[in-house]
Design an enzyme around this catalytic site. Structure first.
Site, mmCIF file in Angstrom:
data_model
loop_
_atom_site.group_PDB
_atom_site.id
_atom_site.type_symbol
_atom_site.label_atom_id
_atom_site.label_comp_id
_atom_site.label_asym_id
_atom_site.label_seq_id
_atom_site.Cartn_x
_atom_site.Cartn_y
_atom_site.Cartn_z
ATOM 1 N N ASP A 59 38.539 74.055 48.983
ATOM 2 C CA ASP A 59 38.230 73.016 49.982
ATOM 3 C C ASP A 59 37.003 72.244 49.501
ATOM 4 O O ASP A 59 36.287 72.695 48.597
ATOM 5 C CB ASP A 59 37.935 73.652 51.352
ATOM 6 C CG ASP A 59 37.609 72.605 52.429
ATOM 7 O OD1 ASP A 59 38.253 71.543 52.450
ATOM 8 O OD2 ASP A 59 36.695 72.834 53.240
ATOM 9 N N SER A 60 36.761 71.103 50.132
ATOM 10 C CA SER A 60 35.561 70.335 49.801
ATOM 11 C C SER A 60 34.297 71.106 50.193
ATOM 12 O O SER A 60 33.231 70.872 49.648
ATOM 13 C CB SER A 60 35.584 69.009 50.554
ATOM 14 O OG SER A 60 35.647 69.255 51.946
ATOM 15 N N TYR A 91 34.769 64.855 51.474
ATOM 16 C CA TYR A 91 35.847 64.148 50.787
ATOM 17 C C TYR A 91 36.464 63.090 51.713
ATOM 18 O O TYR A 91 37.023 62.095 51.260
ATOM 19 C CB TYR A 91 36.964 65.128 50.409
ATOM 20 C CG TYR A 91 36.725 65.965 49.175
ATOM 21 C CD1 TYR A 91 35.471 66.083 48.579
ATOM 22 C CD2 TYR A 91 37.792 66.656 48.592
ATOM 23 C CE1 TYR A 91 35.284 66.868 47.457
ATOM 24 C CE2 TYR A 91 37.613 67.430 47.455
ATOM 25 C CZ TYR A 91 36.366 67.547 46.894
ATOM 26 O OH TYR A 91 36.181 68.320 45.777
ATOM 27 N N GLY A 92 36.384 63.358 53.010
ATOM 28 C CA GLY A 92 37.129 62.569 53.996
ATOM 29 C C GLY A 92 36.760 61.115 54.106
ATOM 30 O O GLY A 92 37.509 60.321 54.673
ATOM 31 N N CYS A 103 42.410 72.100 52.235
ATOM 32 C CA CYS A 103 41.728 70.869 52.635
ATOM 33 C C CYS A 103 42.814 69.838 52.939
ATOM 34 O O CYS A 103 43.646 69.533 52.071
ATOM 35 C CB CYS A 103 40.840 70.388 51.483
ATOM 36 S SG CYS A 103 40.098 68.761 51.756
ATOM 37 N N ASN A 104 42.815 69.348 54.165
ATOM 38 C CA ASN A 104 43.841 68.362 54.547
ATOM 39 C C ASN A 104 43.675 67.062 53.779
ATOM 40 O O ASN A 104 44.660 66.429 53.403
ATOM 41 C CB ASN A 104 43.757 68.075 56.039
ATOM 42 C CG ASN A 104 44.215 69.239 56.882
ATOM 43 O OD1 ASN A 104 45.366 69.308 57.264
ATOM 44 N ND2 ASN A 104 43.326 70.178 57.156
ATOM 45 N N THR A 105 42.417 66.670 53.552
ATOM 46 C CA THR A 105 42.167 65.407 52.864
ATOM 47 C C THR A 105 42.755 65.461 51.449
ATOM 48 O O THR A 105 43.503 64.565 51.032
ATOM 49 C CB THR A 105 40.652 65.128 52.807
ATOM 50 O OG1 THR A 105 40.127 65.221 54.133
ATOM 51 C CG2 THR A 105 40.360 63.764 52.248
ATOM 52 N N GLU A 152 29.725 71.774 59.326
ATOM 53 C CA GLU A 152 28.913 72.215 58.175
ATOM 54 C C GLU A 152 27.489 72.553 58.620
ATOM 55 O O GLU A 152 26.799 73.338 57.986
ATOM 56 C CB GLU A 152 28.879 71.132 57.086
ATOM 57 C CG GLU A 152 30.191 70.944 56.341
ATOM 58 C CD GLU A 152 30.410 71.939 55.184
ATOM 59 O OE1 GLU A 152 29.434 72.480 54.655
ATOM 60 O OE2 GLU A 152 31.584 72.163 54.835
ATOM 61 N N CYS A 207 42.142 69.005 60.002
ATOM 62 C CA CYS A 207 41.053 69.142 59.031
ATOM 63 C C CYS A 207 40.628 70.599 59.129
ATOM 64 O O CYS A 207 40.448 71.116 60.246
ATOM 65 C CB CYS A 207 39.897 68.211 59.391
ATOM 66 S SG CYS A 207 38.423 68.515 58.378
ATOM 67 N N THR A 208 40.473 71.249 58.000
ATOM 68 C CA THR A 208 40.192 72.692 58.050
ATOM 69 C C THR A 208 38.789 72.997 58.579
ATOM 70 O O THR A 208 38.471 74.145 58.848
ATOM 71 C CB THR A 208 40.392 73.338 56.664
ATOM 72 O OG1 THR A 208 39.621 72.608 55.691
ATOM 73 C CG2 THR A 208 41.848 73.325 56.269
ATOM 74 N N HIS A 209 37.966 71.970 58.748
ATOM 75 C CA HIS A 209 36.662 72.186 59.373
ATOM 76 C C HIS A 209 36.762 72.271 60.903
ATOM 77 O O HIS A 209 35.832 72.744 61.550
ATOM 78 C CB HIS A 209 35.705 71.025 59.036
ATOM 79 C CG HIS A 209 35.068 71.136 57.697
ATOM 80 N ND1 HIS A 209 35.742 70.873 56.528
ATOM 81 C CD2 HIS A 209 33.804 71.494 57.339
ATOM 82 C CE1 HIS A 209 34.905 71.053 55.511
ATOM 83 N NE2 HIS A 209 33.733 71.421 55.970
HETATM 84 N N1 DGL Z 1 38.013 70.205 55.184
HETATM 85 C C1 DGL Z 1 38.528 68.969 54.730
HETATM 86 C C2 DGL Z 1 39.871 68.663 55.365
HETATM 87 O O1 DGL Z 1 40.576 69.568 55.748
HETATM 88 C C3 DGL Z 1 37.706 67.729 54.807
HETATM 89 C C4 DGL Z 1 36.272 67.704 55.004
HETATM 90 C C5 DGL Z 1 35.639 66.577 54.190
HETATM 91 O O2 DGL Z 1 35.568 65.445 54.658
HETATM 92 O O3 DGL Z 1 35.251 66.903 53.069
HETATM 93 O O4 DGL Z 1 40.248 67.524 55.466
#
Ligand code: DGL
Length: 274
Positions: A11-12, A43-44, A74-76, A154, A188-190
């Site tokens: 993941d990011s 990353y998003g 990571c979804n992104t 985060e 988003c996994t966050h």
């Molecule tokens: N955890 C990442 C996701 O699932 C994105 C978080 C980011 O913006 O880096 O999309």
């Protein structure tokens, strides 16, 4: 036949630990190597080209740990780079989180109205909408980009007034009117660590789903189909890698993992090319 090589998870940042946790529960006999590219998070908000380049470098680093499969937690990265990553890592199988999350949403809805909250890059890429329509052609999909949730997660600010104010601001437009979604995909996994705050804002009648459990199921099925499972009698280990502060990764990552992570157990790695 069994294969004791680890599964790589990426993941990011630390959000993907929500997927790692589900993998740990579903596959206690497998070794897992988790890489959080915390130096380059988020990353998003970045372009598909940049996300693809970062994700390719990160997942290629996992290959140096002799992984037998890579899970893009990571979804992104899954939404903009799954195909290029599959090509870059071939013949190592690569599994993303979008299709499992979309399937979970389609299974949960009763009205066919599904909301998706994700990063800006995921929303813009439209991968969730396509995957949900594939699972449920009549679905009505509405989306909202909630980038600040990544920062709040985060930071470990998963409840309280700041998180609630952000949730209200982001979610109110999605849930106004009579045709509001009955299901909200945390794309988003966050976001799963903010589920209680999100639930408080959208109300009990809205079902919150994420891709952690369904991704763990997809990984389990793929391991079986490809004959890559480790011996069920062994006890799997979890290894953590990060591209920035191991202390921060351990401190906040513990919230996502649901158990303590010690900073000395997190390895600092440099994944940039050259
Ligand atoms: N955890 C990442 C996701 O699932 C994105 C978080 C980011 O913006 O880096 O999309």
């Amino acid at each position: 036949m069994s294969d004791a090589r680890p599964i790589g998870v990426f993941d990011s940042g630390i959000g993907g630990i929500t997927v790692l946790k589900a993998l740990r529960a579903a596959l206690p006999h497998e070794d897992l190597v988790y890489l959080g590219d915390t130096a380059r998070l988020p990353y998003g908000t970045k372009s598909p080209e940049t996300v693809t380049a970062y994700a390719t470098q990160a997942t290629k680093h996992l290959l140096s740990h002799d992984v037998k499969m890579v899970v893009i937690a990571c979804n992104t990265a899954s939404s903009v780079a799954l195909e290029p990553l599959m090509r870059a890592l071939a013949p190592i199988p690569v599994i993303g989180v979008i299709e499992p999350g979309a399937r979970a949403g389609a299974r949960a809805t009763k009205t066919g109205r599904i909301g998706v909250i994700a990063t800006e890059a995921t929303v813009k890429g439209g991968a969730y909408e396509r995957a949900i329509r594939k699972a449920m052609p009549e679905a009505e999909v509405t989306q909202a980009a909630c980038g600040l949730f990544v920062t709040l997660a985060e930071e470990g600010w998963v409840k309280g007034e700041v998180a609630e104010a952000a949730a209200k601001r982001y979610l109110a437009p999605l849930f106004k009117g009579r045709n509001a979604p009955d299901t909200l995909v945390l794309g988003c996994t966050h976001f799963p660590v903010l589920a209680r705050t999100i639930g408080k804002v959208v109300g009990k009648s809205v079902k919150l789903v994420d891709s952690a459990a369904t991704t763990a199921k997809a990984v389990t099925e793929a391991l079986t189909a490809l004959g890559l499972q480790a011996n069920r009698k062994r006890k799997g280990k979890t290894r953590f890698l990060a591209t920035d502060s191991t202390e921060r990764f351990a401190r906040v990552g513990g919230i996502f993992f649901g158990e303590d992570i010690r900073a000395k157990d997190v390895e600092l790695v440099d994944i940039k090319p050259g």
